[in-house]
Design a protein around this motif. Structure first.
Motif, PDB file in Angstrom:
ATOM      1  N   PRO A 236       0.838  -1.202   0.000  1.00  0.00           N
ATOM      2  CA  PRO A 236       0.000   0.000   0.000  1.00  0.00           C
ATOM      3  C   PRO A 236       0.875   1.254   0.000  1.00  0.00           C
ATOM      4  N   ARG A 237       0.332   2.363  -0.424  1.00  0.00           N
ATOM      5  CA  ARG A 237       1.111   3.599  -0.505  1.00  0.00           C
ATOM      6  C   ARG A 237       1.077   4.404   0.796  1.00  0.00           C
ATOM      7  N   ASP A 238       0.260   3.983   1.771  1.00  0.00           N
ATOM      8  CA  ASP A 238       0.062   4.803   2.970  1.00  0.00           C
ATOM      9  C   ASP A 238       0.797   4.261   4.198  1.00  0.00           C
ATOM     10  N   LEU A 239       1.881   3.532   4.007  1.00  0.00           N
ATOM     11  CA  LEU A 239       2.660   3.015   5.135  1.00  0.00           C
ATOM     12  C   LEU A 239       3.676   4.078   5.537  1.00  0.00           C
ATOM     13  N   PHE A 240       3.338   4.875   6.553  1.00  0.00           N
ATOM     14  CA  PHE A 240       4.148   6.041   6.907  1.00  0.00           C
ATOM     15  C   PHE A 240       5.554   5.677   7.371  1.00  0.00           C
ATOM     16  N   HIS A 241       5.701   4.461   7.918  1.00  0.00           N
ATOM     17  CA  HIS A 241       7.000   4.065   8.469  1.00  0.00           C
ATOM     18  C   HIS A 241       7.949   3.515   7.400  1.00  0.00           C
TER      19      HIS A 241
ATOM     20  N   THR B  94      10.086   4.358   4.403  1.00  0.00           N
ATOM     21  CA  THR B  94      10.613   5.577   3.782  1.00  0.00           C
ATOM     22  C   THR B  94      11.780   5.336   2.832  1.00  0.00           C
TER      23      THR B  94
ATOM     24  N   ARG C 278      11.135  -0.976   2.309  1.00  0.00           N
ATOM     25  CA  ARG C 278      10.153  -1.577   1.399  1.00  0.00           C
ATOM     26  C   ARG C 278      10.427  -3.067   1.231  1.00  0.00           C
TER      27      ARG C 278
ATOM     28  N   ASP D 207       3.640  -7.161   5.240  1.00  0.00           N
ATOM     29  CA  ASP D 207       2.329  -6.746   4.743  1.00  0.00           C
ATOM     30  C   ASP D 207       1.544  -7.909   4.149  1.00  0.00           C
TER      31      ASP D 207
END
Length: 274
Positions: A69-74, A76, A81, A88
Motif C-alpha cells: 500500500p502507498r500509505d505506510l508512513f513508516h 521511507t 520496502r 504486509d
C-alpha cells in the motif's frame, strides 16, 4: 560435517530467541496480535511476520509477489520496502495461521541449521540482491530476532531475556557500530575519548578513542579525562541504538558528564538500526 564452531553461538542465540517468541505468542487471542510494539509501525503480528519472513528467506524460499500500500508512513526507503513485503503479505492472517506458520518455519530452520556444513565465509543472499558471508548473515539474524523478541516483550508486558545468548550477540553487534556513531555521525573532536558505562543485566565499560585523523576505535581500557561520559542501563542502550525511543523520552535514564553538546550529538545519532 556439522555447524562450524564459529557459527554455533549464533545458532544457539537464534534458537533461544525464536523459542521464546513462540512461547510468547502461542496463547495470544486475536485482538492481542494487533497491539503496537516499540518497532515503528509494527504490531505484534507484524513483528512475528517479519521473523517468519526473514527465516523463510534464509531457507531460500522465493519472496512473495505483493504490492505494498502507498500509505505506510513508516516505510521511507528501499530497504524498508524490501523488509515490509514479508510483513504486509501476512497482515490479514489469523492467530492460528500465524502460530502454525511460525512453528513450521522453526522446524524447517532447525533442520537447516543441524545440516549446515558450509564454511563461515561462504557467500549467501542478502537483502536487495546483496551478498554477505554466512557468518555475517547468522550474526545479524541472531541480533535481529533478539531485538524483536524484546519488542514483543514490551508490547505484551512480559519482560525477560535481557541477558540471554541473543543479548550478548546484540551487545557485540551494537558496540561494533559505536566508533562510527561517535567519530563520524556525532563528529567528536579529534584526539579525544568518550566513555560508555552500561549497567544492568549486561554490563560493560567501553571507550571510543578518536585519533588525529578523526577515526574512532573501540577500547576496553578506561580513559582518563574523557571528553564525555555516558552512563545508562542496558535496556535503554538497546532501545536507543535500535531506534525504539528518542533521547528525550529516556533523558531520566541517561547520565552525562563532560561536554554537554558532544553528549547530545552522540545521543541524537545513537540509532544504528531500526
Amino acid at each position: 560435517m556439522s555447524l562450524h564452531p564459529t557459527l554455533q553461538p549464533y545458532a544457539d542465540a537464534w534458537t533461544h530467541s525464536v523459542e521464546a517468541i513462540s512461547e510468547l505468542v502461542q496463547p495470544l487471542v486475536e485482538g492481542e496480535w494487533n497491539q503496537r510494539t516499540p518497532c515503528p509501525g509494527w504490531s505484534v503480528r507484524d513483528v512475528v511476520s517479519h521473523v517468519i519472513g526473514m527465516d523463510c528467506e534464509a531457507l531460500g524460499d522465493p519472496r512473495p509477489i505483493h504490492s505494498l500500500p502507498r500509505d505506510l508512513f513508516h516505510v521511507t526507503n528501499e530497504h524498508q520496502r524490501y523488509t515490509e513485503m514479508q510483513v504486509d503479505v501476512r497482515r490479514h492472517h489469523t492467530a492460528p495461521e500465524m502460530t502454525s506458520e511460525l512453528e513450521y518455519t522453526i522446524i524447517r530452520r532447525n533442520r537447516q541449521l543441524r545440516n549446515e556444513s558450509r564454511d563461515p565465509g561462504t557467500k549467501v543472499r542478502g537483502p536487495l540482491g546483496t551478498e554477505l558471508t554466512l557468518e555475517g548473515a547468522m550474526c545479524y539474524r541472531a541480533f535481529d530476532i533478539w531485538v524483536h523478541e524484546q519488542d514483543l516483550r514490551v508490547a505484551l508486558g512480559r519482560p525477560g531475556n535481557l541477558d540471554s545468548p541473543g543479548a550478548l550477540i546484540a551487545r557485540d553487534y551494537l558496540l561494533d557500530a559505536l566508533p562510527d556513531v561517535v567519530a563520524q555521525k556525532a563528529d567528536a573532536p579529534r584526539s579525544s575519548a568518550i566513555v560508555f558505562d552500561v549497567h544492568g543485566p549486561v554490563e560493560f565499560l567501553r571507550t571510543i578513542r578518536v585519533d588525529i585523523q578523526g577515526r574512532g576505535t573501540l577500547e576496553t581500557a578506561p580513559a582518563l579525562g574523557p571528553a564525555a561520559t555516558l552512563t545508562l542501563d542496558w535496556e535503554t542502550y538497546v532501545r536507543l541504538s535500535c531506534g525504539r525511543v528518542t533521547p528525550e523520552a529516556v533523558a531520566d535514564r541517561v547520565k552525562t558528564e563532560g561536554d554537554p553538546d558532544l553528549a547530545t550529538a552522540i545521543l541524537r545519532n545513537f540509532t544504528v538500526t531500526q
